[in-house]
Design a protein around this motif. Structure first.
Motif, PDB file in Angstrom:
ATOM      1  N   PRO A 226     127.145  84.747 -10.227  1.00  0.00           N
ATOM      2  CA  PRO A 226     127.697  83.334  -9.873  1.00  0.00           C
ATOM      3  C   PRO A 226     127.924  82.365 -11.521  1.00  0.00           C
ATOM      4  O   PRO A 226     128.931  82.575 -12.361  1.00  0.00           O
ATOM      5  N   GLY A 227     127.092  83.044 -12.781  1.00  0.00           N
ATOM      6  CA  GLY A 227     126.820  82.699 -14.101  1.00  0.00           C
ATOM      7  C   GLY A 227     127.671  83.421 -14.516  1.00  0.00           C
ATOM      8  O   GLY A 227     128.170  83.112 -15.855  1.00  0.00           O
ATOM      9  N   THR A 228     128.015  84.718 -14.575  1.00  0.00           N
ATOM     10  CA  THR A 228     128.125  85.494 -15.314  1.00  0.00           C
ATOM     11  C   THR A 228     130.471  84.829 -14.728  1.00  0.00           C
ATOM     12  O   THR A 228     130.542  85.280 -16.274  1.00  0.00           O
ATOM     13  N   ALA A 229     130.373  84.966 -13.266  1.00  0.00           N
ATOM     14  CA  ALA A 229     131.641  84.482 -13.022  1.00  0.00           C
ATOM     15  C   ALA A 229     132.318  83.546 -13.625  1.00  0.00           C
ATOM     16  O   ALA A 229     133.425  83.324 -14.546  1.00  0.00           O
ATOM     17  N   GLU A 230     131.113  82.625 -14.028  1.00  0.00           N
ATOM     18  CA  GLU A 230     131.994  80.908 -14.628  1.00  0.00           C
ATOM     19  C   GLU A 230     132.118  81.541 -15.523  1.00  0.00           C
ATOM     20  O   GLU A 230     133.035  80.623 -16.555  1.00  0.00           O
ATOM     21  N   HIS A 231     130.755  82.245 -16.583  1.00  0.00           N
ATOM     22  CA  HIS A 231     131.522  82.683 -18.182  1.00  0.00           C
ATOM     23  C   HIS A 231     131.727  83.004 -18.488  1.00  0.00           C
ATOM     24  O   HIS A 231     133.380  82.931 -19.526  1.00  0.00           O
ATOM     25  N   VAL A 232     133.172  84.158 -17.997  1.00  0.00           N
ATOM     26  CA  VAL A 232     134.966  84.714 -17.832  1.00  0.00           C
ATOM     27  C   VAL A 232     135.391  83.930 -17.479  1.00  0.00           C
ATOM     28  O   VAL A 232     136.503  84.124 -18.165  1.00  0.00           O
TER      29      VAL A 232
ATOM     30  N   LEU B 294     129.469  98.551 -21.417  1.00  0.00           N
ATOM     31  CA  LEU B 294     129.234  97.471 -21.288  1.00  0.00           C
ATOM     32  C   LEU B 294     128.801  97.326 -20.073  1.00  0.00           C
ATOM     33  O   LEU B 294     129.214  97.654 -19.208  1.00  0.00           O
ATOM     34  N   SER B 295     128.535  95.582 -20.202  1.00  0.00           N
ATOM     35  CA  SER B 295     128.397  94.375 -18.939  1.00  0.00           C
ATOM     36  C   SER B 295     129.183  94.123 -17.939  1.00  0.00           C
ATOM     37  O   SER B 295     130.200  94.790 -18.397  1.00  0.00           O
ATOM     38  N   GLY B 296     128.966  93.892 -16.635  1.00  0.00           N
ATOM     39  CA  GLY B 296     129.368  93.969 -15.735  1.00  0.00           C
ATOM     40  C   GLY B 296     131.342  92.402 -16.299  1.00  0.00           C
ATOM     41  O   GLY B 296     132.340  92.955 -16.358  1.00  0.00           O
ATOM     42  N   GLY B 297     130.518  91.269 -16.979  1.00  0.00           N
ATOM     43  CA  GLY B 297     131.309  90.415 -17.874  1.00  0.00           C
ATOM     44  C   GLY B 297     131.824  90.833 -18.758  1.00  0.00           C
ATOM     45  O   GLY B 297     133.278  90.213 -18.908  1.00  0.00           O
ATOM     46  N   GLU B 298     131.087  91.943 -19.326  1.00  0.00           N
ATOM     47  CA  GLU B 298     132.159  92.534 -20.537  1.00  0.00           C
ATOM     48  C   GLU B 298     133.239  93.226 -20.554  1.00  0.00           C
ATOM     49  O   GLU B 298     134.253  93.055 -20.608  1.00  0.00           O
ATOM     50  N   ARG B 299     133.282  94.127 -19.833  1.00  0.00           N
ATOM     51  CA  ARG B 299     134.414  94.877 -19.016  1.00  0.00           C
ATOM     52  C   ARG B 299     135.710  94.041 -18.098  1.00  0.00           C
ATOM     53  O   ARG B 299     136.827  94.669 -19.265  1.00  0.00           O
ATOM     54  N   GLN B 300     135.264  92.720 -17.645  1.00  0.00           N
ATOM     55  CA  GLN B 300     136.303  92.256 -17.169  1.00  0.00           C
ATOM     56  C   GLN B 300     137.166  90.805 -18.464  1.00  0.00           C
ATOM     57  O   GLN B 300     138.414  90.664 -18.173  1.00  0.00           O
ATOM     58  N   ARG B 301     136.233  90.941 -19.186  1.00  0.00           N
ATOM     59  CA  ARG B 301     136.741  90.552 -20.401  1.00  0.00           C
ATOM     60  C   ARG B 301     137.662  91.249 -21.619  1.00  0.00           C
ATOM     61  O   ARG B 301     139.246  90.700 -20.612  1.00  0.00           O
ATOM     62  N   VAL B 302     137.388  92.673 -21.306  1.00  0.00           N
ATOM     63  CA  VAL B 302     137.808  93.584 -21.962  1.00  0.00           C
ATOM     64  C   VAL B 302     139.534  93.903 -21.212  1.00  0.00           C
ATOM     65  O   VAL B 302     140.853  93.919 -21.765  1.00  0.00           O
TER      66      VAL B 302
ATOM     67  N   ASP C 256     134.807  90.794 -29.146  1.00  0.00           N
ATOM     68  CA  ASP C 256     135.141  92.043 -29.941  1.00  0.00           C
ATOM     69  C   ASP C 256     133.914  92.563 -30.706  1.00  0.00           C
ATOM     70  O   ASP C 256     134.169  93.750 -30.737  1.00  0.00           O
ATOM     71  N   ARG C 257     132.376  92.166 -30.916  1.00  0.00           N
ATOM     72  CA  ARG C 257     132.015  92.702 -30.952  1.00  0.00           C
ATOM     73  C   ARG C 257     131.183  94.315 -30.184  1.00  0.00           C
ATOM     74  O   ARG C 257     130.547  94.798 -30.550  1.00  0.00           O
ATOM     75  N   ARG C 258     131.720  94.018 -29.315  1.00  0.00           N
ATOM     76  CA  ARG C 258     131.598  95.536 -28.222  1.00  0.00           C
ATOM     77  C   ARG C 258     132.862  96.529 -28.455  1.00  0.00           C
ATOM     78  O   ARG C 258     133.332  97.269 -27.707  1.00  0.00           O
TER      79      ARG C 258
HETATM   80  P1  ADP Z   1     127.208  89.816 -19.135  1.00  0.00           P
HETATM   81  O1  ADP Z   1     126.295  88.330 -18.462  1.00  0.00           O
HETATM   82  O2  ADP Z   1     127.624  90.867 -18.241  1.00  0.00           O
HETATM   83  O3  ADP Z   1     126.461  90.176 -20.253  1.00  0.00           O
HETATM   84  P2  ADP Z   1     128.506  87.954 -20.148  1.00  0.00           P
HETATM   85  O4  ADP Z   1     130.102  88.450 -20.255  1.00  0.00           O
HETATM   86  O5  ADP Z   1     129.155  86.376 -19.038  1.00  0.00           O
HETATM   87  O6  ADP Z   1     128.287  89.378 -19.783  1.00  0.00           O
HETATM   88  O7  ADP Z   1     127.755  87.447 -21.587  1.00  0.00           O
HETATM   89  C1  ADP Z   1     128.445  87.220 -22.799  1.00  0.00           C
HETATM   90  C2  ADP Z   1     127.857  86.764 -23.558  1.00  0.00           C
HETATM   91  O8  ADP Z   1     127.314  85.084 -23.362  1.00  0.00           O
HETATM   92  C3  ADP Z   1     126.114  86.640 -23.409  1.00  0.00           C
HETATM   93  O9  ADP Z   1     125.966  86.809 -24.704  1.00  0.00           O
HETATM   94  C4  ADP Z   1     125.743  86.475 -22.375  1.00  0.00           C
HETATM   95  O10 ADP Z   1     124.112  86.484 -22.488  1.00  0.00           O
HETATM   96  C5  ADP Z   1     126.157  85.062 -21.710  1.00  0.00           C
HETATM   97  N1  ADP Z   1     126.416  84.422 -21.153  1.00  0.00           N
HETATM   98  C6  ADP Z   1     126.366  84.773 -19.588  1.00  0.00           C
HETATM   99  N2  ADP Z   1     126.490  84.494 -18.998  1.00  0.00           N
HETATM  100  C7  ADP Z   1     126.130  83.297 -19.469  1.00  0.00           C
HETATM  101  C8  ADP Z   1     125.749  81.939 -18.530  1.00  0.00           C
HETATM  102  N3  ADP Z   1     125.904  81.756 -17.520  1.00  0.00           N
HETATM  103  N4  ADP Z   1     125.740  80.660 -19.633  1.00  0.00           N
HETATM  104  C9  ADP Z   1     125.235  80.881 -20.591  1.00  0.00           C
HETATM  105  N5  ADP Z   1     125.644  82.291 -21.191  1.00  0.00           N
HETATM  106  C10 ADP Z   1     125.466  83.715 -20.734  1.00  0.00           C
END
Ligand code: ADP
Ligand code: ADP
Length: 224
Positions: free
Chosen positions: A176-182, A144-152, A134-136
């Motif tokens: 992989p880290g962003t994928a898991e987060h999303v 936006l970053s790739g992860g943020e775009r997919q969240r939107v 929501d901050r974005r």
């Molecule tokens: P991106 O990583 O592409 O910026 P994300 O939506 O995945 O976008 O990240 C959102 C928030 O979560 C950011 O503050 C990012 O630093 C954090 N984050 C992303 N990936 C991880 C991860 N694997 N573990 C912990 N925090 C993460």
């Protein structure tokens, strides 16, 4: 009522002189609130199956019902209306409108469905908050970053509370880290709203966290 029910679905494509039978009798039911992963190699027919479930393409044979509505006899206008009301889609690449902010991308489907601006804005902020982006809200997709775009994109896909969400490799374009987060954010949202989803993915770790995994073998759906 099942969120999605496919029975005996067949689909083939013209290939030179002959035909390529991609789906040869797919049976698949998603109960309300169920999260199902579709895991199969490239070319197995995942996108074809998702497009038919999304009512973007018609089956040659068999039946497709969405939220209890049997679609076989419906005309194009009725299919489009049912799709808008009952189906959300997410793709590997986000398909957000570049000149609209994140918030506007999420409110657009709500406004098209007749929601009042204040109601849509507040619902969109709530969804973006649940997805931790929501901050974005005031930024355009290009910022936006790739992860943020997919969240939107996820927020937009669920904005009208679809009976079923269909996702084609929703995290395939992310590291992989962003994928898991999303994916975590998606599962949390799905659980809290009782969303039903069919998610095509190559990521077995993510697939394991769904309720059920299915695959396509010789054009039929099998449980893994
Ligand atoms: P991106 O990583 O592409 O910026 P994300 O939506 O995945 O976008 O990240 C959102 C928030 O979560 C950011 O503050 C990012 O630093 C954090 N984050 C992303 N990936 C991880 C991860 N694997 N573990 C912990 N925090 C993460
Ligand atoms: P997946 O998503 O599992 O990779 P697809 O559903 O995209 O599989 O494709 C399944 C098969 O159908 C592939 O051999 C593909 O080349 C073929 N195919 C898909 N769409 C079309 C089309 N519109 N016209 C002709 N062949 C197609």
């Amino acid at each position: 009522t099942a969120a999605l029910h496919l029975a005996g679905v067949e689909r083939s494509y013209r290939e030179g002189e002959g035909k390529l039978a991609v789906l040869r009798g797919v049976d698949l039911t998603l109960e309300p609130g169920e999260l199902v992963a579709l895991v199969a190699p490239s070319g197995a027919g995942k996108s074809t199956l998702l497009h038919i479930a999304a009512l973007l393409e018609r089956a040659d044979k068999g039946s497709v019902s969405v939220a209890g509505v049997e679609t076989t006899g419906l005309g194009d206008a009725a299919l489009t209306e049912l799709r808008r009301a009952s189906i959300g889609m997410i793709y590997q690449f986000h398909h957000l409108l570049p000149d609209f902010t994140a918030l506007e991308n999420v409110t657009l489907p709500m406004r098209l469905a007749g929601a009042d601006k204040k109601v849509a804005d507040s619902a969109a902020h709530a969804l973006l908050s649940e997805l931790d982006v929501d901050r974005r809200a005031g930024h355009r997709p290009g910022e936006l970053s790739g992860g943020e775009r997919q969240r939107v994109a996820i927020a937009r896909a669920v904005a009208n509370r679809p009976a079923v969400l269909l996702a084609d490799e929703p995290t395939g374009n992310l590291d992989p880290g962003t994928a898991e987060h999303v994916f975590n954010a998606f599962v949390r949202l799905a659980r809290s709203t009782g969303l039903s989803a069919l998610v095509a993915t190559h990521n077995h770790e993510l697939a394991d966290r769904m309720d059920r995994r299915v695959t396509l073998v010789d054009g039929r759906c099998e449980t893994l």
